[in-house]
Design an enzyme around this catalytic site. Structure first.
Site, short mmCIF file in Angstrom:
data_model
loop_
_atom_site.label_atom_id
_atom_site.label_comp_id
_atom_site.label_asym_id
_atom_site.label_seq_id
_atom_site.Cartn_x
_atom_site.Cartn_y
_atom_site.Cartn_z
N VAL A 112 0.85 -1.20 0.00
CA VAL A 112 0.00 0.00 0.00
C VAL A 112 0.89 1.25 0.00
CG1 VAL A 112 -1.76 1.29 1.27
CG2 VAL A 112 -1.97 -1.18 1.06
N GLU A 166 6.09 4.56 6.69
CA GLU A 166 6.55 3.62 7.71
C GLU A 166 5.94 2.27 7.36
OE1 GLU A 166 8.71 4.35 9.91
OE2 GLU A 166 8.69 6.53 9.94
P1 NAP Z 1 -2.33 -2.04 5.22
O1 NAP Z 1 -3.24 -3.00 4.58
O2 NAP Z 1 -1.33 -1.37 4.39
O3 NAP Z 1 -3.27 -0.98 5.97
C1 NAP Z 1 -2.74 0.13 6.65
C2 NAP Z 1 -3.70 1.30 6.50
O4 NAP Z 1 -3.82 1.64 5.13
C3 NAP Z 1 -5.12 1.00 6.97
O5 NAP Z 1 -5.68 2.18 7.47
C4 NAP Z 1 -5.83 0.62 5.70
O6 NAP Z 1 -7.22 0.83 5.78
C5 NAP Z 1 -5.19 1.59 4.75
N1 NAP Z 1 -5.24 1.19 3.34
C6 NAP Z 1 -5.31 -0.04 2.81
N2 NAP Z 1 -5.33 0.04 1.46
C7 NAP Z 1 -5.27 1.35 1.15
C8 NAP Z 1 -5.26 2.10 -0.08
N3 NAP Z 1 -5.32 1.50 -1.25
N4 NAP Z 1 -5.20 3.45 -0.01
C9 NAP Z 1 -5.15 4.07 1.18
N5 NAP Z 1 -5.16 3.43 2.36
C10 NAP Z 1 -5.20 2.10 2.35
O7 NAP Z 1 -1.53 -2.69 6.40
P2 NAP Z 1 -2.02 -3.72 7.47
O8 NAP Z 1 -1.71 -5.07 7.01
O9 NAP Z 1 -3.41 -3.44 7.90
O10 NAP Z 1 -1.05 -3.27 8.66
C11 NAP Z 1 0.08 -3.96 9.02
C12 NAP Z 1 1.30 -3.48 8.21
O11 NAP Z 1 1.71 -2.23 8.71
C13 NAP Z 1 2.46 -4.41 8.39
O12 NAP Z 1 3.13 -4.61 7.18
C14 NAP Z 1 3.35 -3.68 9.38
O13 NAP Z 1 4.69 -4.03 9.31
C15 NAP Z 1 3.10 -2.26 8.98
N6 NAP Z 1 3.43 -1.36 10.09
C16 NAP Z 1 4.53 -0.57 9.95
C17 NAP Z 1 4.89 0.28 10.99
C18 NAP Z 1 6.08 1.18 10.87
O14 NAP Z 1 6.20 2.12 11.67
N7 NAP Z 1 6.98 0.96 9.95
C19 NAP Z 1 4.11 0.33 12.15
C20 NAP Z 1 2.98 -0.49 12.24
C21 NAP Z 1 2.65 -1.34 11.17
P3 NAP Z 1 -8.25 -0.37 6.12
O15 NAP Z 1 -7.64 -1.09 7.32
O16 NAP Z 1 -9.49 0.32 6.45
O17 NAP Z 1 -8.30 -1.25 4.92
#
Ligand code: NAP
Length: 585
Positions: free
Chosen positions: A338, A356
């Site tokens: 994403v 991040e």
């Molecule tokens: P994700 O699918 O990328 O979702 C993260 C956020 O982005 C959510 O609010 C999600 O909304 C939104 N989102 C999804 N698709 C989108 C799009 N096309 N356009 C805009 N926003 C969009 O990630 P996840 O799997 O839920 O979260 C875990 C990931 O986050 C893991 O890879 C983890 O390593 C990473 N993470 C990184 C850090 C850091 O500081 N580096 C910290 C915490 C987590 P919805 O949930 O409503 O779909």
């Protein structure tokens, strides 16, 4: 058809309700095949969706007209990986655990978004349900805004920026401190809701609330330290000054795994810098975000400065936030895929970006390490939030001379875990956030087992607790060809790899496209520096499993993204540097 009842109903093929009060007991259910099975306990129910159901007498009949087969079902609800397969209960039970329900905007259902200093519902009236992965039930509904409403929020934030940018740094600091105090005063409610919507154990949630609040306190101080510098110029009569100015409207997108801290880490810095913002929290955990907006309002954040939009459709709102020219910066925490998409979208208006993203952290135990210390650190680092943090150790490399005793120490600790509902007394580890998450973890474990690893404990879904619970797992004999070596598992699986030399382990540790956190354990100070400097990551824990601290810059390299949050670097992500060249006589 008693449509009124449907909002509080459990709907499956056919159920018998023995009471008009809720929760209901389910006596039998009928599947699309026509097969009827006895069942009891709401946790066993399959999917409900109010528009596809009808009620006849004491029976709730699910109308399958619109969902004819399993694939249709997956197509429609796959995004949530089964979180939508949950039944709805009355709110009384969990509400009794919360002292101030107004904090979550739950006096009047559904909870609303916060735009321009007002609590607003979607003009379409649309809502979406937020579910508790621990008990498989709906907590409550939240406003589902249309993208036009997000656009309006951006315009409001842009207007608010014209005055907020001139606010004094002392005012901003005082505001952040009030918000910080309010978070601490409401810590119990915030933690309870976090456990309800995320599933993590209450002790993990309490830890996150404090961690999240600390960013507000930290950036209150940083607001006072915004400074520029002065230089001599090439021309003898010229002098150069730099000033730092807020970038403007910030679009903030946060994930469900740290529902509060990922917001305050960004918003604290943005407010301190003088920016205004539109925040879109993950649809899985909007209540923690709503509560933060409520507390910001109580702390006196001026109308329009902080806007919180809730929506079910991430992609559309993300597109608006990344393409609207009024947004000057986007800060995103989430998956690498994403993140790449958002970077691509943001390129049309060349926004400043903080990304991040995901990790795949190596955790290296050398033969001279304090093994007990390393095992304790691994437990904290690997299993926090049931393994759903971006800095969780994913690949544990242990020197072959100490492999067996180290495995024993880890196994002993994992055997003491208590898996269960996050709000229950003594529970150390809660469910994963969704069935989709469970599916990925099971896929990684199965792949490892098929390729020769052995599970000393765990390895399967704890279905007796519910579909989102996965037994904490210790895998020995992990190898590079396994999925778990290639991708972030994001679950409670501790995969132990064996290595022989420093050179070999460094090569293995760096053999991934991402680079967020890494850990190493050794008593040799030269080796600590050598390895820490050679690891291709943004953060290294040396003889510790904790790298997150408001005082330490947080962020990654490679495909883990760019930008730093927290520390004295965090605020600079929200500031532009302007140079003033002054000619003197
Ligand atoms: P994700 O699918 O990328 O979702 C993260 C956020 O982005 C959510 O609010 C999600 O909304 C939104 N989102 C999804 N698709 C989108 C799009 N096309 N356009 C805009 N926003 C969009 O990630 P996840 O799997 O839920 O979260 C875990 C990931 O986050 C893991 O890879 C983890 O390593 C990473 N993470 C990184 C850090 C850091 O500081 N580096 C910290 C915490 C987590 P919805 O949930 O409503 O779909």
């Amino acid at each position: 058809m008693r449509t009124k009842d449907l909002t509080k109903s459990i709907q499956v093929g056919r159920v018998f309700i023995n009471s008009t009060r809720w929760p209901v007991q389910v006596k039998e259910r009928t599947f699309t095949t026509g097969k009827t099975e006895p069942t009891c306990g709401i946790h066993q129910l399959s999917f409900f969706k109010r528009d596809y159901c009808s009620v006849e007498g004491n029976h709730i009949i699910r109308n399958y007209n619109k969902i004819t087969n399993k694939q249709d079902w997956k197509n429609k609800f796959g995004k949530y990986g089964g979180r939508r397969e949950m039944s709805k209960m009355a709110n009384q039970e969990w509400m009794s655990k919360i002292q101030d329900t107004e904090l979550f905007d739950l006096k009047e259902q559904p909870a609303r978004s916060f735009i321009g200093g007002k609590w607003v519902a979607a003009s379409s009236g649309k809502v979406f349900d937020v579910e508790d992965p621990g008990h498989n039930r709906v907590i409550a509904s939240v406003t589902d805004l249309a993208v036009e409403e997000t656009r309006e929020a951006i315009e409001i934030a842009h207007r608010a920026f014209q005055s907020y940018r001139h606010s004094s740094v002392r005012e901003r600091a005082a505001l952040l401190r009030r918000w910080y105090d309010l978070m601490l005063e409401n810590a119990d409610d915030l933690a309870t809701m976090m456990t309800l919507e995320n599933g993590k154990s209450l002790s993990d949630s309490k830890g996150e609330v404090i961690y999240a609040a600390n960013f507000l306190d930290w950036f209150a101080g940083e607001a006072l330290r915004i400074n520029g510098d002065s230089h001599m110029a090439s021309a003898p009569n010229n002098r150069i000054l730099t000033v730092k100015q807020p970038v403007g409207v910030v679009g903030i997108i946060t994930p469900w795994n740290f529902p509060a801290a990922m917001i305050t880490r960004k918003v604290g810095a943005a407010l301190a810098a003088g920016c205004t913002m539109v925040i879109r929290p993950a649809a899985e955990t909007p209540f923690s975000a709503i509560a933060l907006a409520k507390l910001a309002e109580r702390a006196g954040v001026p109308a329009g400065v902080l806007n919180m939009i809730t929506s079910d459709s991430a992609a559309e709102h993300g597109l608006e936030l990344t393409t609207n020219p009024l947004v000057r910066k986007v800060s995103f925490t989430g998956s690498t895929n994403v993140g790449k998409l958002l970077a691509n979208q943001s390129s049309s208006t060349l926004k400043k970006l903080s990304l991040e993203l995901g990790g795949n952290a190596p955790f290296i135990v050398f033969e001279d390490a304090d093994l007990q210390k390393a095992a304790d650190a691994l437990i904290a680092c690997k299993f926090r939030g049931s393994g759903q943090t971006c800095v969780c150790a994913n690949r544990i490399f242990v020197h072959s001379n100490v492999y067996t005793p180290f495995v024993q120490l880890v196994y002993d600790r994992v055997s003491q875990f208590r898996l269960g509902y996050g709000l229950d007394e003594g529970i150390t580890h809660g469910p994963l956030v969704s069935r989709k998450a469970v599916h990925k973890v099971q896929e990684h474990v199965n792949d490892a087992l098929n390729k020769g690893a052995t599970a000393l404990t765990g390895g399967s879904v704890a279905s007796e607790l519910g579909p989102c619970y996965f037994h904490p797992t210790v895998l020995v004999g992990a190898k590079q060809n396994m999925l778990i070596a290639q991708e972030e598992t994001f679950g409670p699986v501790c995969a132990l790899f064996e290595f022989s030399t420093e050179e070999e382990v460094l090569k293995l540790a760096n053999s991934t496209p991402v680079g967020l956190a890494g850990y190493l354990f050794s008593k040799d100070i030269s080796r600590i520096f050598r390895v820490a400097e050679a690891l291709e990551v943004g953060m290294v824990g040396c003889n510790t499993g904790v790298v997150s601290d408001v005082l330490s810059p947080f962020g990654g390299v490679k495909e883990s993204g760019y930008g730093r949050e927290g520390s004295h670097h965090g605020i600079s992500e929200y500031l532009d540097i302007k140079s003033l060249t002054i000619s003197i006589d």
